[in-house]
Write a protein that holds these residues in place. Structure first.
Motif, PDB file in Angstrom:
ATOM      1  N   GLU A   1      37.340  14.282   5.412  1.00 32.37           N
ATOM      2  CA  GLU A   1      37.513  14.079   6.852  1.00 32.37           C
ATOM      3  C   GLU A   1      36.291  14.542   7.638  1.00 32.37           C
ATOM      4  O   GLU A   1      35.847  13.860   8.566  1.00 32.37           O
ATOM      5  CB  GLU A   1      38.764  14.807   7.338  1.00 32.37           C
ATOM      6  CG  GLU A   1      40.052  14.170   6.844  1.00 32.37           C
ATOM      7  CD  GLU A   1      41.287  14.963   7.212  1.00 32.37           C
ATOM      8  OE1 GLU A   1      41.175  16.002   7.913  1.00 32.37           O
ATOM      9  OE2 GLU A   1      42.387  14.549   6.792  1.00 32.37           O
ATOM     10  N   ALA A   2      35.747  15.693   7.280  1.00 35.00           N
ATOM     11  CA  ALA A   2      34.574  16.205   7.992  1.00 35.00           C
ATOM     12  C   ALA A   2      33.355  15.326   7.733  1.00 35.00           C
ATOM     13  O   ALA A   2      32.576  15.059   8.661  1.00 35.00           O
ATOM     14  CB  ALA A   2      34.296  17.650   7.575  1.00 35.00           C
ATOM     15  N   ALA A   3      33.176  14.845   6.521  1.00 35.86           N
ATOM     16  CA  ALA A   3      32.029  13.981   6.197  1.00 35.86           C
ATOM     17  C   ALA A   3      32.075  12.699   7.021  1.00 35.86           C
ATOM     18  O   ALA A   3      31.033  12.189   7.452  1.00 35.86           O
ATOM     19  CB  ALA A   3      31.998  13.671   4.708  1.00 35.86           C
ATOM     20  N   ALA A   4      33.272  12.185   7.268  1.00 33.18           N
ATOM     21  CA  ALA A   4      33.416  10.965   8.067  1.00 33.18           C
ATOM     22  C   ALA A   4      33.027  11.191   9.527  1.00 33.18           C
ATOM     23  O   ALA A   4      32.703  10.244  10.242  1.00 33.18           O
ATOM     24  CB  ALA A   4      34.844  10.450   7.973  1.00 33.18           C
ATOM     25  N   ALA A   5      33.026  12.436   9.979  1.00 28.76           N
ATOM     26  CA  ALA A   5      32.707  12.761  11.376  1.00 28.76           C
ATOM     27  C   ALA A   5      31.219  13.047  11.598  1.00 28.76           C
ATOM     28  O   ALA A   5      30.794  13.269  12.725  1.00 28.76           O
ATOM     29  CB  ALA A   5      33.536  13.961  11.832  1.00 28.76           C
ATOM     30  N   ILE A   6      30.425  13.031  10.535  1.00 26.48           N
ATOM     31  CA  ILE A   6      28.993  13.337  10.662  1.00 26.48           C
ATOM     32  C   ILE A   6      28.242  12.131  11.209  1.00 26.48           C
ATOM     33  O   ILE A   6      28.416  11.006  10.738  1.00 26.48           O
ATOM     34  CB  ILE A   6      28.392  13.740   9.298  1.00 26.48           C
ATOM     35  CG1 ILE A   6      28.979  15.059   8.832  1.00 26.48           C
ATOM     36  CG2 ILE A   6      26.870  13.823   9.372  1.00 26.48           C
ATOM     37  CD1 ILE A   6      28.557  15.445   7.430  1.00 26.48           C
ATOM     38  N   GLY A   7      27.408  12.404  12.216  1.00 27.15           N
ATOM     39  CA  GLY A   7      26.521  11.374  12.741  1.00 27.15           C
ATOM     40  C   GLY A   7      25.088  11.710  12.362  1.00 27.15           C
ATOM     41  O   GLY A   7      24.811  12.758  11.764  1.00 27.15           O
ATOM     42  N   ARG A   8      24.169  10.846  12.727  1.00 26.42           N
ATOM     43  CA  ARG A   8      22.757  11.098  12.407  1.00 26.42           C
ATOM     44  C   ARG A   8      22.236  12.327  13.140  1.00 26.42           C
ATOM     45  O   ARG A   8      21.343  13.008  12.668  1.00 26.42           O
ATOM     46  CB  ARG A   8      21.901   9.881  12.765  1.00 26.42           C
ATOM     47  CG  ARG A   8      22.190   8.644  11.926  1.00 26.42           C
ATOM     48  CD  ARG A   8      21.559   8.691  10.553  1.00 26.42           C
ATOM     49  NE  ARG A   8      20.148   8.819  10.548  1.00 26.42           N
ATOM     50  CZ  ARG A   8      19.276   7.833  10.696  1.00 26.42           C
ATOM     51  NH1 ARG A   8      19.693   6.600  10.864  1.00 26.42           N
ATOM     52  NH2 ARG A   8      17.985   8.071  10.676  1.00 26.42           N
ATOM     53  N   ARG A   9      22.813  12.599  14.312  1.00 26.03           N
ATOM     54  CA  ARG A   9      22.514  13.831  15.057  1.00 26.03           C
ATOM     55  C   ARG A   9      23.858  14.481  15.360  1.00 26.03           C
ATOM     56  O   ARG A   9      24.695  13.897  16.044  1.00 26.03           O
ATOM     57  CB  ARG A   9      21.778  13.513  16.345  1.00 26.03           C
ATOM     58  CG  ARG A   9      20.352  13.129  16.131  1.00 26.03           C
ATOM     59  CD  ARG A   9      19.667  12.798  17.453  1.00 26.03           C
ATOM     60  NE  ARG A   9      18.236  12.613  17.384  1.00 26.03           N
ATOM     61  CZ  ARG A   9      17.570  11.770  16.615  1.00 26.03           C
ATOM     62  NH1 ARG A   9      18.237  11.019  15.780  1.00 26.03           N
ATOM     63  NH2 ARG A   9      16.269  11.648  16.646  1.00 26.03           N
ATOM     64  N   THR A  10      24.035  15.678  14.846  1.00 24.86           N
ATOM     65  CA  THR A  10      25.336  16.331  14.957  1.00 24.86           C
ATOM     66  C   THR A  10      25.185  17.765  15.435  1.00 24.86           C
ATOM     67  O   THR A  10      24.369  18.516  14.905  1.00 24.86           O
ATOM     68  CB  THR A  10      26.062  16.326  13.584  1.00 24.86           C
ATOM     69  OG1 THR A  10      26.185  14.981  13.130  1.00 24.86           O
ATOM     70  CG2 THR A  10      27.430  16.956  13.684  1.00 24.86           C
ATOM     71  N   ALA A  11      25.971  18.115  16.457  1.00 23.13           N
ATOM     72  CA  ALA A  11      26.069  19.511  16.895  1.00 23.13           C
ATOM     73  C   ALA A  11      27.272  20.106  16.182  1.00 23.13           C
ATOM     74  O   ALA A  11      28.356  19.512  16.170  1.00 23.13           O
ATOM     75  CB  ALA A  11      26.248  19.588  18.406  1.00 23.13           C
ATOM     76  N   ALA A  12      27.071  21.243  15.555  1.00 22.42           N
ATOM     77  CA  ALA A  12      28.145  21.845  14.772  1.00 22.42           C
ATOM     78  C   ALA A  12      28.244  23.326  15.033  1.00 22.42           C
ATOM     79  O   ALA A  12      27.260  23.980  15.368  1.00 22.42           O
ATOM     80  CB  ALA A  12      27.890  21.604  13.277  1.00 22.42           C
ATOM     81  N   SER A  13      29.446  23.840  14.858  1.00 26.43           N
ATOM     82  CA  SER A  13      29.623  25.285  14.802  1.00 26.43           C
ATOM     83  C   SER A  13      30.406  25.571  13.535  1.00 26.43           C
ATOM     84  O   SER A  13      31.342  24.843  13.190  1.00 26.43           O
ATOM     85  CB  SER A  13      30.321  25.839  16.046  1.00 26.43           C
ATOM     86  OG  SER A  13      31.642  25.393  16.114  1.00 26.43           O
ATOM     87  N   ILE A  14      29.964  26.600  12.842  1.00 21.12           N
ATOM     88  CA  ILE A  14      30.597  27.007  11.595  1.00 21.12           C
ATOM     89  C   ILE A  14      30.965  28.466  11.735  1.00 21.12           C
ATOM     90  O   ILE A  14      30.116  29.307  12.027  1.00 21.12           O
ATOM     91  CB  ILE A  14      29.644  26.806  10.396  1.00 21.12           C
ATOM     92  CG1 ILE A  14      29.299  25.330  10.241  1.00 21.12           C
ATOM     93  CG2 ILE A  14      30.260  27.382   9.126  1.00 21.12           C
ATOM     94  CD1 ILE A  14      28.227  25.047   9.207  1.00 21.12           C
TER      95      ILE A  14
END
Length: 180
Positions: free
Chosen positions: A141-154
């Motif tokens: 599910e998370a891999a499907a939400a990745i774009g070429r430019r992604t802002a993330a918090s972990i």
């Protein structure tokens, strides 16, 4: 004509409460044409979950046989940590344990199958090598939400991973297993 890697850019706010690591990261991750989005995400998460001074993605990428996808070197250039991803074979892990002070494996695959494939094989210091597994559904599910430019918090608290990708949240437990 050979296909070239696709470049992904991640702006990450990392808060690993378990290890006391708080860092803002700007990462460019090359995804090899043969690499799945799930593998790339697991590689990115391994980098973040192992973050320390000297960490880097390998120069050889996913096809390198002589170095891991993620590694840590000290100031002299000596390999101190070998961080592998997926389901590496026993010979590779055996050699890694002899080259680096610390070895860790991160997988998005069934950990029982990865452990079964390594069971009974000669692996140097196998009892010290952790296998961290991430839930397959979480990774998909998370891999499907990745774009070429992604802002993330972990965020990591008590081995629970919270991931936000451009406003979409995911969470999973990080399960730890031992090879030996």
């Amino acid at each position: 004509m050979a296909l070239s890697a696709t470049l992904y850019t991640f702006t990450i706010q990392l808060a690993d409460v378990d290890r006391g690591v708080y860092q803002d990261l700007d990462l460019r991750v090359a995804r090899h044409p043969s690499e799945t989005a799930e593998y790339m995400l697991t590689r990115l998460l391994a980098y973040c979950l192992e973050y320390e001074d000297g960490i880097a993605f390998s120069d050889g990428g996913v096809s390198a046989t002589d170095e891991p996808p993620v590694l840590v070197r000290d100031l002299t250039g000596r390999l101190t940590a070998w961080i592998d991803v997926g389901a590496p074979d026993a010979d590779r892990i055996h050699r890694a344990a002899k080259l680096a002070d610390r070895v860790a494996i991160y997988t998005h695959r069934d950990p029982a199958k990865v452990l079964a494939a390594l069971s009974g094989k000669r692996i140097h210091r196998a009892e010290t090598i952790p296998l961290y597994s991430l839930d397959r559904e979480f990774v998909d599910e998370a891999a499907a939400a990745i774009g070429r430019r992604t802002a993330a918090s972990i965020s990591v608290t008590e081995r629970e991973l919270y991931l936000d990708l451009d406003g979409t949240g995911f969470s999973t437990a990080i399960e730890e297993h031992r090879l030996g």
